[in-house]
Design a protein around this motif. Structure first.
Motif, PDB file in Angstrom:
ATOM      1  N   ARG A  34     -14.311   2.510 -17.350  1.00 38.18           N
ATOM      2  CA  ARG A  34     -14.445   2.575 -15.979  1.00 38.18           C
ATOM      3  C   ARG A  34     -15.737   3.018 -15.432  1.00 38.18           C
ATOM      4  N   GLY A  35     -16.442   3.724 -15.901  1.00 42.66           N
ATOM      5  CA  GLY A  35     -17.693   4.154 -15.873  1.00 42.66           C
ATOM      6  C   GLY A  35     -18.702   3.071 -16.223  1.00 42.66           C
ATOM      7  N   THR A  36     -18.416   2.167 -17.376  1.00 39.68           N
ATOM      8  CA  THR A  36     -19.269   1.075 -17.485  1.00 39.68           C
ATOM      9  C   THR A  36     -19.140   0.063 -16.450  1.00 39.68           C
ATOM     10  N   ILE A  37     -18.054  -0.318 -16.015  1.00 37.16           N
ATOM     11  CA  ILE A  37     -17.755  -1.159 -14.809  1.00 37.16           C
ATOM     12  C   ILE A  37     -18.333  -0.741 -13.441  1.00 37.16           C
ATOM     13  N   LEU A  38     -18.059   0.296 -13.223  1.00 41.50           N
ATOM     14  CA  LEU A  38     -18.828   0.730 -11.910  1.00 41.50           C
ATOM     15  C   LEU A  38     -20.280   0.718 -12.098  1.00 41.50           C
ATOM     16  N   THR A  39     -21.025   1.028 -13.231  1.00 42.35           N
ATOM     17  CA  THR A  39     -22.192   0.933 -13.229  1.00 42.35           C
ATOM     18  C   THR A  39     -22.741  -0.702 -13.387  1.00 42.35           C
ATOM     19  N   ARG A  40     -22.194  -1.672 -14.097  1.00 41.33           N
ATOM     20  CA  ARG A  40     -22.133  -2.940 -13.892  1.00 41.33           C
ATOM     21  C   ARG A  40     -22.068  -3.474 -12.593  1.00 41.33           C
ATOM     22  N   ASP A  41     -21.285  -3.117 -11.849  1.00 40.32           N
ATOM     23  CA  ASP A  41     -21.468  -3.561 -10.374  1.00 40.32           C
ATOM     24  C   ASP A  41     -21.763  -2.821  -9.529  1.00 40.32           C
ATOM     25  N   HIS A  42     -22.684  -1.847  -9.872  1.00 37.05           N
ATOM     26  CA  HIS A  42     -23.760  -1.234  -9.167  1.00 37.05           C
ATOM     27  C   HIS A  42     -22.980  -0.282  -8.052  1.00 37.05           C
ATOM     28  N   TYR A  43     -21.706   0.039  -8.450  1.00 36.10           N
ATOM     29  CA  TYR A  43     -20.866   0.993  -7.329  1.00 36.10           C
ATOM     30  C   TYR A  43     -20.674   0.067  -6.184  1.00 36.10           C
ATOM     31  N   ARG A  44     -20.393  -1.097  -6.230  1.00 39.05           N
ATOM     32  CA  ARG A  44     -20.224  -1.869  -5.235  1.00 39.05           C
ATOM     33  C   ARG A  44     -18.943  -2.592  -5.253  1.00 39.05           C
ATOM     34  N   CYS A  45     -17.890  -2.436  -4.344  1.00 39.58           N
ATOM     35  CA  CYS A  45     -16.487  -3.207  -4.246  1.00 39.58           C
ATOM     36  C   CYS A  45     -16.980  -4.746  -4.722  1.00 39.58           C
ATOM     37  N   GLN A  46     -16.334  -5.415  -5.449  1.00 40.26           N
ATOM     38  CA  GLN A  46     -16.473  -6.733  -5.726  1.00 40.26           C
ATOM     39  C   GLN A  46     -15.323  -7.696  -5.055  1.00 40.26           C
ATOM     40  N   SER A  57     -22.269   9.988  -7.073  1.00 37.61           N
ATOM     41  CA  SER A  57     -22.121  11.595  -7.269  1.00 37.61           C
ATOM     42  C   SER A  57     -20.671  12.111  -7.191  1.00 37.61           C
ATOM     43  N   GLN A  58     -19.694  11.263  -6.971  1.00 37.14           N
ATOM     44  CA  GLN A  58     -18.411  11.678  -6.845  1.00 37.14           C
ATOM     45  C   GLN A  58     -17.500  10.551  -7.207  1.00 37.14           C
ATOM     46  N   PRO A  59     -17.482  10.064  -8.451  1.00 41.72           N
ATOM     47  CA  PRO A  59     -16.849   8.867  -8.916  1.00 41.72           C
ATOM     48  C   PRO A  59     -15.456   8.651  -8.782  1.00 41.72           C
ATOM     49  N   THR A  60     -14.530   9.771  -8.631  1.00 38.32           N
ATOM     50  CA  THR A  60     -13.367   9.784  -8.369  1.00 38.32           C
ATOM     51  C   THR A  60     -12.827   8.819  -7.222  1.00 38.32           C
ATOM     52  N   PRO A  61     -13.299   8.697  -6.220  1.00 39.51           N
ATOM     53  CA  PRO A  61     -12.808   7.774  -5.146  1.00 39.51           C
ATOM     54  C   PRO A  61     -13.272   6.328  -5.434  1.00 39.51           C
ATOM     55  N   ALA A  62     -14.190   6.151  -6.205  1.00 43.53           N
ATOM     56  CA  ALA A  62     -14.485   4.789  -6.660  1.00 43.53           C
ATOM     57  C   ALA A  62     -13.213   4.011  -7.149  1.00 43.53           C
ATOM     58  N   VAL A  63     -12.760   3.040  -6.992  1.00 46.62           N
ATOM     59  CA  VAL A  63     -11.770   2.275  -7.202  1.00 46.62           C
ATOM     60  C   VAL A  63     -12.232   1.036  -8.195  1.00 46.62           C
ATOM     61  N   VAL A  64     -11.852   1.123  -9.589  1.00 45.31           N
ATOM     62  CA  VAL A  64     -12.012  -0.206 -10.373  1.00 45.31           C
ATOM     63  C   VAL A  64     -10.528  -1.004  -9.946  1.00 45.31           C
ATOM     64  N   HIS A  65     -10.695  -2.275  -9.573  1.00 48.24           N
ATOM     65  CA  HIS A  65      -9.464  -3.187  -9.372  1.00 48.24           C
ATOM     66  C   HIS A  65      -9.373  -3.954 -10.500  1.00 48.24           C
ATOM     67  N   ARG A  66      -8.137  -4.533 -10.486  1.00 49.73           N
ATOM     68  CA  ARG A  66      -7.771  -5.563 -11.714  1.00 49.73           C
ATOM     69  C   ARG A  66      -7.648  -7.023 -10.932  1.00 49.73           C
ATOM     70  N   LYS A  67      -7.921  -8.137 -11.560  1.00 50.08           N
ATOM     71  CA  LYS A  67      -8.016  -9.311 -10.960  1.00 50.08           C
ATOM     72  C   LYS A  67      -6.412  -9.735 -11.259  1.00 50.08           C
ATOM     73  N   LYS A  68      -5.906  -9.347 -12.388  1.00 50.74           N
ATOM     74  CA  LYS A  68      -4.491  -9.669 -12.783  1.00 50.74           C
ATOM     75  C   LYS A  68      -4.065  -8.463 -13.252  1.00 50.74           C
ATOM     76  N   PRO A  69      -2.719  -8.021 -12.425  1.00 51.29           N
ATOM     77  CA  PRO A  69      -2.075  -6.564 -12.832  1.00 51.29           C
ATOM     78  C   PRO A  69      -1.763  -6.741 -14.482  1.00 51.29           C
ATOM     79  N   HIS A  70      -2.026  -5.383 -14.770  1.00 56.27           N
ATOM     80  CA  HIS A  70      -1.634  -5.247 -16.356  1.00 56.27           C
ATOM     81  C   HIS A  70      -0.244  -4.973 -16.514  1.00 56.27           C
TER      82      HIS A  70
END
Length: 84
Positions: A34-46, A57-70
């Motif tokens: 999750r941290g890797t993906i947030l860094t990869r995407d520069h903390y920007r919702c894709q 500063s507060q990564p809990t609210p940052a959501v990583v979405h899935r393109k296809k539900p797992h």
């Protein structure tokens, strides 16, 4: 299930099927990915392009979405190309 504005999101009951794999979200492997993906995407919702400014500063609210539900599929759950 409708969205209830008066009820906090965390209090909304999710499917019992999802309860089976909810524990995956607290694994070391997921937290690291999750941290890797947030860094990869520069903390920007894709999806909408909104900058997740509180994310660094507060990564809990940052959501990583899935393109296809797992739906419990570990390959999809941990696949970086399925995350945005």
């Amino acid at each position: 299930m409708g969205f209830n504005v008066k009820q906090p999101f965390a209090m909304i009951k999710r499917s019992t099927t999802a309860d089976k794999y909810r524990k995956l979200y607290s694994t070391k492997q997921w937290l690291k990915l999750r941290g890797t993906i947030l860094t990869r995407d520069h903390y920007r919702c894709q999806r909408c392009g909104v900058s997740l400014t509180s994310g660094k500063s507060q990564p809990t609210p940052a959501v990583v979405h899935r393109k296809k539900p797992h739906k419990g599929n570990l390959t999809l759950f941990y696949d970086p190309s399925n995350l945005e």
